[in-house]
Enzyme design. Structure first.
Site, mmCIF file in Angstrom:
data_model
loop_
_atom_site.group_PDB
_atom_site.id
_atom_site.type_symbol
_atom_site.label_atom_id
_atom_site.label_comp_id
_atom_site.label_asym_id
_atom_site.label_seq_id
_atom_site.Cartn_x
_atom_site.Cartn_y
_atom_site.Cartn_z
ATOM 1 N N TRP A 33 0.819 -1.216 0.000
ATOM 2 C CA TRP A 33 0.000 0.000 0.000
ATOM 3 C C TRP A 33 0.852 1.265 0.000
ATOM 4 C CZ3 TRP A 33 -0.397 -4.029 3.453
ATOM 5 C CH2 TRP A 33 0.278 -3.889 4.672
ATOM 6 N N ARG A 34 2.172 1.087 -0.115
ATOM 7 C CA ARG A 34 3.034 2.270 -0.199
ATOM 8 C C ARG A 34 3.535 2.500 -1.607
ATOM 9 N NH1 ARG A 34 6.401 1.442 5.528
ATOM 10 N NH2 ARG A 34 4.784 2.354 6.830
ATOM 11 N N GLU A 46 -5.730 0.884 5.637
ATOM 12 C CA GLU A 46 -5.923 1.332 7.017
ATOM 13 C C GLU A 46 -7.027 0.535 7.711
ATOM 14 O OE1 GLU A 46 -3.988 2.968 8.693
ATOM 15 O OE2 GLU A 46 -2.715 3.828 7.136
ATOM 16 N N GLN A 51 -6.115 -3.336 14.277
ATOM 17 C CA GLN A 51 -5.960 -4.474 15.191
ATOM 18 C C GLN A 51 -5.424 -5.722 14.501
ATOM 19 O OE1 GLN A 51 -7.243 -3.977 18.847
ATOM 20 N NE2 GLN A 51 -6.382 -2.233 17.776
ATOM 21 N N THR A 52 -4.700 -5.532 13.406
ATOM 22 C CA THR A 52 -4.245 -6.674 12.608
ATOM 23 C C THR A 52 -2.806 -6.457 12.159
ATOM 24 O OG1 THR A 52 -6.527 -6.829 11.800
ATOM 25 C CG2 THR A 52 -4.877 -8.161 10.667
ATOM 26 N N GLY A 90 -11.022 -11.482 10.243
ATOM 27 C CA GLY A 90 -11.643 -11.099 11.513
ATOM 28 C C GLY A 90 -12.261 -9.710 11.499
ATOM 29 N N TYR A 91 -12.970 -9.381 12.554
ATOM 30 C CA TYR A 91 -13.676 -8.089 12.664
ATOM 31 C C TYR A 91 -14.388 -7.775 11.351
ATOM 32 C CZ TYR A 91 -11.362 -7.015 17.114
ATOM 33 O OH TYR A 91 -10.929 -7.022 18.403
ATOM 34 N N TYR A 129 -8.728 7.730 14.163
ATOM 35 C CA TYR A 129 -7.433 7.269 13.649
ATOM 36 C C TYR A 129 -7.432 7.192 12.121
ATOM 37 C CZ TYR A 129 -3.938 4.406 11.647
ATOM 38 O OH TYR A 129 -2.969 3.994 10.792
ATOM 39 N N ASP A 147 -2.747 5.821 16.825
ATOM 40 C CA ASP A 147 -3.046 4.407 17.040
ATOM 41 C C ASP A 147 -2.228 3.917 18.239
ATOM 42 O OD1 ASP A 147 -0.480 4.332 16.125
ATOM 43 O OD2 ASP A 147 -0.789 2.653 14.769
ATOM 44 N N CYS A 201 10.519 0.879 18.552
ATOM 45 C CA CYS A 201 9.942 1.204 19.865
ATOM 46 C C CYS A 201 8.819 0.216 20.174
ATOM 47 C CB CYS A 201 9.427 2.646 19.850
ATOM 48 S SG CYS A 201 9.088 3.347 21.476
ATOM 49 N N CYS A 208 16.322 0.597 21.828
ATOM 50 C CA CYS A 208 16.685 2.006 22.007
ATOM 51 C C CYS A 208 18.046 2.345 21.404
ATOM 52 C CB CYS A 208 16.657 2.367 23.491
ATOM 53 S SG CYS A 208 15.012 2.189 24.224
#
Length: 364
Positions: A33-34, A46, A51-52, A90-91, A129, A147, A201, A208
């Site tokens: 998607w980029r 998006e 949640q995936t 899902g969802y 979001y 997010d 992160c 770090c």
DNA sequence: AACACGTGGAT
DNA sequence: TATCCAAGTGT
């Protein structure tokens, strides 16, 4: 509120933006998607990414865009095919809302995804979001896209101790993003925050020493990066006992039932099933009675062929699987039909259905 | 505000 | 094995 304002003053916003964005430009993953900034593709990605995991989404995204290359293609597609494209992700309400919203854009926005916060936020399935993500990535609008990654990253950099599990906390982070976002490159900035959260992160052991914005990070400076973000845990899930049945007609077709249009696994197909409120005292004849009460159908259970467990985010299904028969005069309709094994490809099913089908094939 | 809403992978 | 997730939204 006062707290993070003070922390933002401690960093050089300009330098922070430069370090973050230059890292993103050099290190960002090559994701499907980029390849371009087509608002439709950004939108689809998006929704899928909610949640995936990225690795899970990639093949679904590629196939979805193959099947529905444009807004018009998706707007004109039938729901069964659209649900099939989502099968296993899902969802499922995500894709029904997306389908609905794309029809809306096709009909009332000339097929152009709206580019203002007010308009885009009216679309079904587009929350704060997703609105910010599409506006910034596809249109270069400097809106926050907060997010889980962004809350984790900024909680560490800005030392924000509020509980990210609380709904009201998202506004704190939106406020923070508005103060540090690059107005020259909002797309790269928002994506960089998320990419940093995904690659460096991370929740448990952040890297770090590899972090491009370590010098700007309050949590690293204080040695508390693994204490953040604060996130209270949710309640445990409830358990539901079910009996499902595989019925074949004289030609070997299997009986399936379409779930209601709202709620869990809405509009997906499944094997006929009933809930067992007293699972330990239920025998085949009693379960047959439950089918008669629930669906007014005369089903006979012949044999239990095993059981499966299916774990959702909020509940657990324990399903006893039976084979059986049904009265010959049974009539098919929109909710009930017999299909061949090949016709499984033309219907969308939850993963639990495929688990049961596998069990049945092993039994046969 | 709190909970419903899926799934497969990581630790 | 148990728990927590992973680029949230709707109600």
């Amino acid at each position: 509120m006062v707290n993070e304002l003070k922390n933002i003053e401690k960093i050089s916003i300009k330098k922070f933006q430069e370090d973050l964005i230059s890292w993103f430009k050099a290190e960002q993953r090559d994701l499907p998607w980029r390849k371009d900034q087509d608002p439709y593709k950004v939108w689809v990605s998006e929704i899928m990414l909610q949640q995936t995991r990225v690795d899970t989404v990639i093949p679904y995204f590629n196939r979805f865009i193959e099947w529905f290359p444009t807004i018009e293609d998706l707007a004109n597609a039938n729901e069964e095919k659209v649900l099939k494209a989502w099968e296993g992700l899902g969802y499922y309400s995500r894709v029904r809302n997306l389908h609905s919203a794309v029809k809306e854009v096709n009909a009332n926005y000339g097929g152009q995804v709206p580019d203002t916060p007010k308009e885009i936020s009216t679309l079904k399935g587009v929350g704060p979001y997703t609105a910010g993500a599409i506006l910034s990535i596809a249109y270069g609008v400097p809106e926050p896209a907060v997010d889980g990654n962004v809350m984790r990253v900024l909680s560490r950099i800005l030392l924000i101790w509020e509980d990210i599990a609380k709904p009201s906390t998202r506004k704190v982070f939106e406020n923070a993003v508005r103060q540090v976002i690059s107005h020259d490159e909002p797309s790269a900035f928002n994506q960089a925050l998320m990419e940093l959260g995904a690659l460096i992160c991370t929740p448990t052991s952040p890297s770090c020493l590899l972090c491009p914005v370590r010098d700007h990070c309050q949590a690293f400076h204080e040695g508390v990066e693994t204490k953040l973000p604060i996130k209270t845990k949710k309640n445990s899930q409830r358990s539901v006992d079910l009996a499902a049945i595989i019925v074949k007609d004289e030609s070997g077709k299997i009986l399936i039932h379409k779930r209601p249009e709202n709620g869990l696994l809405a509009n997906l197909w499944e094997f006929p099933n009933v809930e067992l409120h007293q699972p330990f005292v239920m025998e085949r004849a009693q379960i047959s009675g439950l089918f008669r009460e629930s669906f007014d159908m005369n089903i006979k259970l012949e044999k239990n062929i095993g059981q499966i467990e299916h774990i959702f985010s909020h509940l657990v299904w324990n399903i006893r699987l039976y084979i059986g028969t049904i009265d010959a005069e049974f009539l098919e309709n929109d909710e009930w039909k017999f299909i061949t094994l090949d016709e499984i490809e033309e219907h969308a099913f939850p993963v639990s259905f495929h688990k049961m089908l596998k069990l049945y094939k092993e039994y046969s």
